[in-house]
Design a protein around this motif. Sequence first.
Motif, short mmCIF file in Angstrom:
data_model
loop_
_atom_site.label_atom_id
_atom_site.label_comp_id
_atom_site.label_asym_id
_atom_site.label_seq_id
_atom_site.Cartn_x
_atom_site.Cartn_y
_atom_site.Cartn_z
N GLU A 29 -14.06 -17.86 -8.43
CA GLU A 29 -13.21 -17.21 -7.85
C GLU A 29 -13.48 -15.44 -8.25
N LEU A 30 -13.60 -14.68 -6.99
CA LEU A 30 -13.81 -13.12 -7.23
C LEU A 30 -12.73 -12.38 -6.97
N SER A 31 -12.31 -11.70 -7.92
CA SER A 31 -11.09 -10.56 -7.42
C SER A 31 -11.05 -9.44 -7.75
N TYR A 32 -10.97 -8.19 -7.02
CA TYR A 32 -10.87 -7.37 -7.03
C TYR A 32 -9.52 -6.29 -6.88
N THR A 33 -8.61 -5.48 -8.30
CA THR A 33 -7.45 -5.63 -8.08
C THR A 33 -7.55 -3.94 -8.13
N LEU A 34 -6.84 -3.10 -7.41
CA LEU A 34 -6.52 -1.81 -7.26
C LEU A 34 -4.94 -1.27 -8.45
N GLY A 35 -5.02 -0.72 -9.36
CA GLY A 35 -4.04 -0.72 -10.12
C GLY A 35 -3.26 1.03 -10.44
N LYS A 36 -2.07 0.50 -9.87
CA LYS A 36 -0.85 2.60 -10.31
C LYS A 36 -0.24 1.96 -11.49
N GLY A 37 0.09 2.20 -12.51
CA GLY A 37 1.10 1.88 -13.36
C GLY A 37 1.49 0.60 -13.85
N LYS A 38 2.53 -0.08 -12.90
CA LYS A 38 2.50 -1.21 -13.94
C LYS A 38 2.34 -1.91 -12.55
N GLN A 39 1.68 -1.30 -11.37
CA GLN A 39 1.47 -2.33 -9.59
C GLN A 39 0.19 -2.35 -9.37
N GLY A 40 0.13 -3.63 -9.23
CA GLY A 40 -1.39 -3.29 -8.57
C GLY A 40 -1.60 -3.92 -7.07
N LEU A 41 -2.97 -3.77 -6.74
CA LEU A 41 -2.71 -4.82 -5.10
C LEU A 41 -4.71 -5.38 -5.33
N GLU A 42 -4.03 -7.01 -5.18
CA GLU A 42 -5.71 -7.96 -5.63
C GLU A 42 -6.41 -7.96 -4.28
N VAL A 43 -7.61 -7.43 -3.94
CA VAL A 43 -7.98 -8.64 -2.89
C VAL A 43 -8.96 -10.30 -3.72
N TYR A 44 -8.90 -10.55 -2.24
CA TYR A 44 -9.91 -12.25 -3.58
C TYR A 44 -9.94 -13.05 -2.57
N TYR A 45 -10.90 -14.17 -3.03
CA TYR A 45 -11.99 -14.64 -2.19
C TYR A 45 -11.81 -16.19 -3.74
N CYS B 143 1.00 -1.19 0.40
CA CYS B 143 0.22 0.18 0.06
C CYS B 143 0.88 1.81 -0.42
N LEU B 144 2.07 1.11 0.42
CA LEU B 144 2.68 2.33 0.76
C LEU B 144 3.84 2.77 -1.00
N SER B 145 3.83 1.70 -1.40
CA SER B 145 3.78 2.32 -2.85
C SER B 145 3.95 2.69 -3.60
N PHE B 146 2.41 2.74 -3.18
CA PHE B 146 1.62 3.65 -4.40
C PHE B 146 0.93 4.83 -4.48
N ASN B 147 1.62 5.39 -5.35
CA ASN B 147 1.43 7.41 -4.60
C ASN B 147 0.36 7.74 -5.05
N ALA B 148 -0.16 8.79 -3.92
CA ALA B 148 -1.32 9.20 -3.85
C ALA B 148 -2.27 9.77 -4.92
N VAL B 149 -0.80 10.80 -5.57
CA VAL B 149 -1.73 11.37 -7.05
C VAL B 149 -1.41 10.89 -8.19
N ALA B 150 -1.15 9.58 -8.11
CA ALA B 150 -1.53 9.18 -9.57
C ALA B 150 -2.29 7.97 -9.84
N GLN B 151 -2.48 7.84 -11.38
CA GLN B 151 -4.10 8.08 -11.73
C GLN B 151 -4.41 6.20 -11.06
N TYR B 152 -4.83 6.34 -10.95
CA TYR B 152 -5.86 4.57 -10.85
C TYR B 152 -6.29 3.62 -11.79
N THR B 153 -6.56 2.66 -12.06
CA THR B 153 -6.93 1.34 -12.31
C THR B 153 -7.76 0.41 -11.39
N HIS B 154 -8.88 -0.27 -11.99
CA HIS B 154 -9.71 -0.76 -11.34
C HIS B 154 -10.47 -2.18 -12.26
N SER B 155 -9.89 -3.47 -11.76
CA SER B 155 -10.14 -4.16 -12.41
C SER B 155 -10.99 -4.87 -11.61
#
Length: 207
Positions: A58-74, A13-25
């Motif tokens: 399986e259900l998952s949601y990924t918050l992305g920024k540039g080449k990085q992503g943080l996924e929450v899944y079931y 979470c700390l590696s994400f820049n707060a001012v960057a544009q996010y994507t949602h998957s």
Amino acid sequence: MLKPYYLLPIACCLSFNAVAQYTHSVQLSTNLYANFFNPEKEPFGPVVLFDAHESVPELSYTLGKGKQGLEVYYNYYFRKYHNMEYSELSNGGIATISRTLIGINYHYTAYQSKHWEVSPFAGINYGWYTSDVVSGWLSNGFFYEPVMDAASKDISTAGLQLGINLKAFVWKGLYINSNVRYTTAPWAESKYYRNSLVWNAGIGYRF
């Protein structure tokens, strides 16, 4: 005091820049194959789609920024190897095994083009595991009664996973997705739950 493996999502979470544009998957997948590294042979191919107990996706949601992503899944996986019958199960035979996982993964896009994306990932999970393992049979001369292996008791425990994810974009943000992930639960008391490899595929949309 936080255990080391709980620090991973905080660091991600700390590696994400707060001012960057996010994507949602958002992604919906089904399990195609699994290996629990036990004596039973895992059949290849999709789980039975007509049995809701075996085909919960399986259900998952990924918050992305540039080449990085943080996924929450079931993820839920159930496999029936045998019927609970004396004619099918020898001593030590496994009738069923299942796992339910919720977890967090950190993704990094290693390759990206207009139509393809490849992302290795790693993370932590918490899982609920259950199985039916027969250690022997009791008989009165007419009927057989299974004696269950004590190691097949239901448990819940933390675990770790790593894998690789492939996306093929087909129209705007719509894509076909597939991933292979290896999961280990080193703190599990039972040997039946410590290692698993699952391959799944599905569809998703990024916006």
